[in-house]
Design a protein around this motif. Structure first.
Motif, PDB file in Angstrom:
ATOM      1  N   GLU A 108       0.820  -1.207   0.000  1.00 29.38           N
ATOM      2  CA  GLU A 108       0.000   0.000   0.000  1.00 29.38           C
ATOM      3  C   GLU A 108       0.854   1.257   0.000  1.00 29.38           C
ATOM      4  O   GLU A 108       0.504   2.253  -0.637  1.00 29.38           O
ATOM      5  CB  GLU A 108      -0.939  -0.007   1.214  1.00 29.38           C
ATOM      6  CG  GLU A 108      -2.101  -0.977   1.091  1.00 29.38           C
ATOM      7  CD  GLU A 108      -2.981  -0.690  -0.118  1.00 29.38           C
ATOM      8  OE1 GLU A 108      -3.283   0.501  -0.369  1.00 29.38           O
ATOM      9  OE2 GLU A 108      -3.357  -1.639  -0.819  1.00 29.38           O
ATOM     10  N   LEU A 111       2.147   1.567  -3.519  1.00 27.95           N
ATOM     11  CA  LEU A 111       1.029   1.838  -4.424  1.00 27.95           C
ATOM     12  C   LEU A 111       0.576   3.288  -4.306  1.00 27.95           C
ATOM     13  O   LEU A 111       0.357   3.968  -5.319  1.00 27.95           O
ATOM     14  CB  LEU A 111      -0.133   0.891  -4.110  1.00 27.95           C
ATOM     15  CG  LEU A 111      -1.428   1.126  -4.896  1.00 27.95           C
ATOM     16  CD1 LEU A 111      -1.185   0.903  -6.389  1.00 27.95           C
ATOM     17  CD2 LEU A 111      -2.538   0.221  -4.392  1.00 27.95           C
ATOM     18  N   ARG A 112       0.437   3.778  -3.075  1.00 23.67           N
ATOM     19  CA  ARG A 112       0.004   5.167  -2.890  1.00 23.67           C
ATOM     20  C   ARG A 112       1.014   6.144  -3.492  1.00 23.67           C
ATOM     21  O   ARG A 112       0.637   7.168  -4.067  1.00 23.67           O
ATOM     22  CB  ARG A 112      -0.203   5.464  -1.398  1.00 23.67           C
ATOM     23  CG  ARG A 112      -1.442   4.813  -0.802  1.00 23.67           C
ATOM     24  CD  ARG A 112      -1.812   5.468   0.513  1.00 23.67           C
ATOM     25  NE  ARG A 112      -0.744   5.337   1.509  1.00 23.67           N
ATOM     26  CZ  ARG A 112      -0.663   4.362   2.384  1.00 23.67           C
ATOM     27  NH1 ARG A 112      -1.574   3.403   2.393  1.00 23.67           N
ATOM     28  NH2 ARG A 112       0.316   4.331   3.266  1.00 23.67           N
ATOM     29  N   LEU A 115       0.565   6.040  -7.328  1.00 19.90           N
ATOM     30  CA  LEU A 115      -0.670   6.703  -7.741  1.00 19.90           C
ATOM     31  C   LEU A 115      -0.572   8.215  -7.578  1.00 19.90           C
ATOM     32  O   LEU A 115      -1.111   8.979  -8.388  1.00 19.90           O
ATOM     33  CB  LEU A 115      -1.853   6.147  -6.946  1.00 19.90           C
ATOM     34  CG  LEU A 115      -2.189   4.678  -7.198  1.00 19.90           C
ATOM     35  CD1 LEU A 115      -3.370   4.239  -6.335  1.00 19.90           C
ATOM     36  CD2 LEU A 115      -2.487   4.424  -8.680  1.00 19.90           C
ATOM     37  N   GLN A 118       1.572   9.404 -10.388  1.00 22.00           N
ATOM     38  CA  GLN A 118       0.797   9.301 -11.621  1.00 22.00           C
ATOM     39  C   GLN A 118      -0.213  10.446 -11.715  1.00 22.00           C
ATOM     40  O   GLN A 118      -0.351  11.076 -12.763  1.00 22.00           O
ATOM     41  CB  GLN A 118       0.076   7.954 -11.671  1.00 22.00           C
ATOM     42  CG  GLN A 118      -0.798   7.771 -12.902  1.00 22.00           C
ATOM     43  CD  GLN A 118      -1.618   6.488 -12.831  1.00 22.00           C
ATOM     44  OE1 GLN A 118      -1.815   5.929 -11.744  1.00 22.00           O
ATOM     45  NE2 GLN A 118      -2.102   6.041 -13.962  1.00 22.00           N
ATOM     46  N   ASN A 235      -3.659  -0.676 -14.176  1.00 20.05           N
ATOM     47  CA  ASN A 235      -4.584   0.004 -13.283  1.00 20.05           C
ATOM     48  C   ASN A 235      -4.227  -0.277 -11.825  1.00 20.05           C
ATOM     49  O   ASN A 235      -3.307  -1.040 -11.532  1.00 20.05           O
ATOM     50  CB  ASN A 235      -6.039  -0.403 -13.581  1.00 20.05           C
ATOM     51  CG  ASN A 235      -6.262  -1.904 -13.417  1.00 20.05           C
ATOM     52  OD1 ASN A 235      -5.736  -2.534 -12.493  1.00 20.05           O
ATOM     53  ND2 ASN A 235      -7.042  -2.486 -14.316  1.00 20.05           N
ATOM     54  N   GLU A 236      -4.944   0.341 -10.921  1.00 24.87           N
ATOM     55  CA  GLU A 236      -4.615   0.258  -9.494  1.00 24.87           C
ATOM     56  C   GLU A 236      -4.662  -1.175  -8.968  1.00 24.87           C
ATOM     57  O   GLU A 236      -3.775  -1.604  -8.223  1.00 24.87           O
ATOM     58  CB  GLU A 236      -5.589   1.128  -8.692  1.00 24.87           C
ATOM     59  CG  GLU A 236      -5.333   1.116  -7.198  1.00 24.87           C
ATOM     60  CD  GLU A 236      -6.270   2.048  -6.449  1.00 24.87           C
ATOM     61  OE1 GLU A 236      -6.395   1.898  -5.208  1.00 24.87           O
ATOM     62  OE2 GLU A 236      -6.888   2.933  -7.092  1.00 24.87           O
ATOM     63  N   ASP A 237      -5.669  -1.941  -9.362  1.00 29.48           N
ATOM     64  CA  ASP A 237      -5.795  -3.313  -8.871  1.00 29.48           C
ATOM     65  C   ASP A 237      -4.658  -4.192  -9.374  1.00 29.48           C
ATOM     66  O   ASP A 237      -4.137  -5.035  -8.632  1.00 29.48           O
ATOM     67  CB  ASP A 237      -7.144  -3.890  -9.305  1.00 29.48           C
ATOM     68  CG  ASP A 237      -7.384  -5.270  -8.708  1.00 29.48           C
ATOM     69  OD1 ASP A 237      -7.338  -5.406  -7.473  1.00 29.48           O
ATOM     70  OD2 ASP A 237      -7.582  -6.226  -9.491  1.00 29.48           O
ATOM     71  N   ARG A 240      -1.529  -3.355  -7.409  1.00 28.34           N
ATOM     72  CA  ARG A 240      -1.611  -3.881  -6.043  1.00 28.34           C
ATOM     73  C   ARG A 240      -1.313  -5.382  -6.020  1.00 28.34           C
ATOM     74  O   ARG A 240      -0.569  -5.858  -5.158  1.00 28.34           O
ATOM     75  CB  ARG A 240      -2.998  -3.621  -5.458  1.00 28.34           C
ATOM     76  CG  ARG A 240      -3.167  -4.183  -4.045  1.00 28.34           C
ATOM     77  CD  ARG A 240      -4.538  -3.922  -3.465  1.00 28.34           C
ATOM     78  NE  ARG A 240      -4.697  -2.523  -3.091  1.00 28.34           N
ATOM     79  CZ  ARG A 240      -5.440  -1.646  -3.766  1.00 28.34           C
ATOM     80  NH1 ARG A 240      -6.087  -2.031  -4.874  1.00 28.34           N
ATOM     81  NH2 ARG A 240      -5.553  -0.405  -3.358  1.00 28.34           N
TER      82      ARG A 240
END
Length: 277
Positions: A108, A111-112, A115, A118, A235-237, A240
């Motif tokens: 996480e 990922l954060r 993002l 991005q 994409n985000e998923d 992750r």
């Protein structure tokens, strides 16, 4: 002296004690208590050497010092000992779930950061080191050896930061180095629109089993390079899932990309050649 016969209970006894000691050590990793244990091991090793070399004065001094330290430990390290007892009370000594929770927390954080970069169109290149060491790449870069966090990664790639130009290399939960210059891919059939970041991401994955994540500042998308292949528009998923595979560890390296590649089919066009970043 005859050696006593070993029973199967003896092996079980040794295994249980070794497991308990191992779990206790996991509880004190990255704490002051761990540094204390390392110091005690060093003193104990010096004491053993002094004993066999019959250095009586040094042996006497170290034996008294170690005895005093064992008395002072419970006083000096009350917070750490209390934490260990609390973890035992919660049953964490026997759980493997904490490994999963740690992997999710690290995934996480990264990922954060990706993002955020991005969303603000800030270019970035993050290399996830695996079995193949990349010391020849980061030895000339800026060594960090810092814990992974969203704030650290965003600040490293922030425009104007002296370290924003280049790649950041991670080894699981540690940020090893920043401002790393990677070897560019040797592929001659790539579109001329592939920029330096994407070519560097492909290059480092051609010489190692690392994963490379690229954030494009022009297109505002995240790409993945692995085994000399590039996938754009994750994409985000998808990001992750990839990060969870990485931070959990234990995955077969050869099957990780194959499985993830299958998951990307239909969602991401592999190796598209119209990128300008």
């Amino acid at each position: 002296m005859p050696i006593p016969d070993l029973r199967w209970q003896d092996f079980l006894d040794i295994f249980i004690i070794a497991f308990i000691v191992y779990r206790l050590l996991l509880l004190v990793v990255d704490t002051r208590a761990m540094q204390l244990l390392k110091g005690l091991f060093v003193l104990a090793a010096v004491a053993v050497v002094a004993y066999f070399l019959e250095l009586k004065a040094l042996t006497w001094l170290l034996s008294r010092l170690l005895g005093a330290l064992f008395i002072a430990i419970p006083i000096l390290f009350q917070p750490e000992l209390r934490r260990v007892l609390e973890e035992l009370g919660r049953g964490h000594l026997w759980r493997v779930r904490e490994i999963q929770e740690r992997a999710e927390s690290l995934a996480e954080e990264l990922l954060r950061a990706l993002l955020y970069l991005q969303g603000h169109r800030i270019g970035a290149l993050v290399v996830l080191q695996k079995n193949t060491g990349l010391k020849e790449v980061w030895r000339s870069a800026v060594s960090l050896r810092a814990a992974l966090s969203q704030e650290l990664l965003v600040s490293l790639f922030w425009p104007g930061n002296p370290l924003h130009d280049g790649a950041v290399i991670l080894d699981r939960e540690m940020v090893i180095a920043a401002s790393c210059y990677l070897p560019l891919t040797e592929k001659s059939d790539l579109s001329r629109w592939y920029g330096t970041r994407h070519r560097a991401a492909l290059g480092v994955t051609e010489i190692s089993d690392a994963l490379a994540l690229v954030v494009s500042e022009e297109r505002g998308e995240v790409s993945l390079a692995v085994n000399g292949h590039l996938s754009r528009g994750l994409n985000e998923d998808q990001i992750r899932r990839l990060l969870l595979h990485y931070f959990r560890g234990g995955e077969k390296e050869s099957s990780l990309w194959e499985r993830f590649r299958e998951e990307l089919k239909g969602d991401v066009d592999l190796e598209r050649t119209d990128s300008r970043e």
